[in-house]
Motif scaffolding. Structure first.
Motif, short mmCIF file in Angstrom:
data_model
loop_
_atom_site.label_atom_id
_atom_site.label_comp_id
_atom_site.label_asym_id
_atom_site.label_seq_id
_atom_site.Cartn_x
_atom_site.Cartn_y
_atom_site.Cartn_z
N THR A 65 0.84 -1.20 0.00
CA THR A 65 0.00 0.00 0.00
C THR A 65 0.87 1.24 0.00
OG1 THR A 65 -1.61 -1.18 1.39
CG2 THR A 65 -1.84 1.21 1.26
N SER A 66 0.48 2.24 -0.80
CA SER A 66 1.11 3.56 -0.73
C SER A 66 0.01 4.60 -0.62
CB SER A 66 1.95 3.86 -1.98
OG SER A 66 3.19 3.24 -1.91
N CYS A 67 0.16 5.47 0.35
CA CYS A 67 -0.72 6.62 0.49
C CYS A 67 0.00 7.79 -0.16
CB CYS A 67 -0.99 6.90 1.97
SG CYS A 67 -1.97 8.38 2.26
N VAL A 68 -0.54 8.31 -1.25
CA VAL A 68 0.09 9.39 -2.00
C VAL A 68 -0.71 10.67 -1.77
CG1 VAL A 68 0.89 10.13 -4.26
CG2 VAL A 68 0.86 7.70 -3.71
N VAL A 69 -0.09 11.64 -1.12
CA VAL A 69 -0.78 12.86 -0.73
C VAL A 69 -0.84 13.83 -1.92
CG1 VAL A 69 -0.74 14.83 0.85
CG2 VAL A 69 -0.01 12.56 1.65
N VAL A 70 -2.06 14.17 -2.30
CA VAL A 70 -2.30 15.11 -3.39
C VAL A 70 -2.45 16.53 -2.82
CG1 VAL A 70 -3.91 15.72 -5.26
CG2 VAL A 70 -3.39 13.31 -4.79
N SER A 71 -3.18 16.65 -1.72
CA SER A 71 -3.39 17.93 -1.04
C SER A 71 -3.78 17.65 0.40
CB SER A 71 -4.50 18.74 -1.74
OG SER A 71 -5.77 18.15 -1.47
N ASP A 72 -4.07 18.69 1.15
CA ASP A 72 -4.50 18.50 2.54
C ASP A 72 -5.82 17.75 2.63
OD1 ASP A 72 -2.26 19.82 3.49
OD2 ASP A 72 -3.30 21.73 3.78
#
Length: 135
Positions: free
Chosen positions: A38-45
């Motif tokens: 799993t990867s959590c990829v942050v796009v914005s807040d």
């Protein structure tokens, strides 16, 4: 009700390849919510894309639900960017990281400038810039 964050979940064949692709677009991996599948990829807040290898994605399905086969459209993510230059840079980063432009970057009839990018797993991102309406 106030939605505080949105987490699109994408089934991916190779977590490392998928993570690299989204990092090339300028998004950061959040290691707290990431592991070997799993990867959590942050796009914005308010938005983080969860990349889940197929077996991990399947753990979230219940009953007769099944993951869409490769090539079937699961969703279409649209991203408003801050300028025409950001649109061009997004297209370049995406194709440089193994994505393909499924629609060329161009002006359209609604006053938007953008294109459509397909990631290596077939997920589609519409990306565009639009001037604020005058009035």
């Amino acid at each position: 009700m106030a939605v505080q964050m949105v987490f699109p979940n994408y089934a991916v064949a190779d977590i490392a390849r998928a993570t690299s692709f989204y990092e090339a677009l300028g998004f950061a991996k959040n290691p707290v919510f990431s592991d070997e599948a799993t990867s959590c990829v942050v796009v914005s807040d308010q938005v983080a894309i969860m990349l889940l290898e197929h077996a991990k994605f399947d753990e979230f399905l219940t009953g007769e639900q099944q993951r869409a086969p490769q090539g079937a459209l699961e969703n279409l993510l649209a991203m408003l960017l801050g300028s025409r230059d950001e649109v061009d840079a997004f297209a370049s980063a995406g194709t440089g990281a193994g994505g393909t432009l499924s629609k060329p970057v161009e002006d359209n009839e609604w006053g938007m400038y953008g294109g459509q990018l397909t990631d290596p797993d077939g997920h589609i991102i519409d990306f565009f810039f639009m001037e604020a309406p005058q009035g």
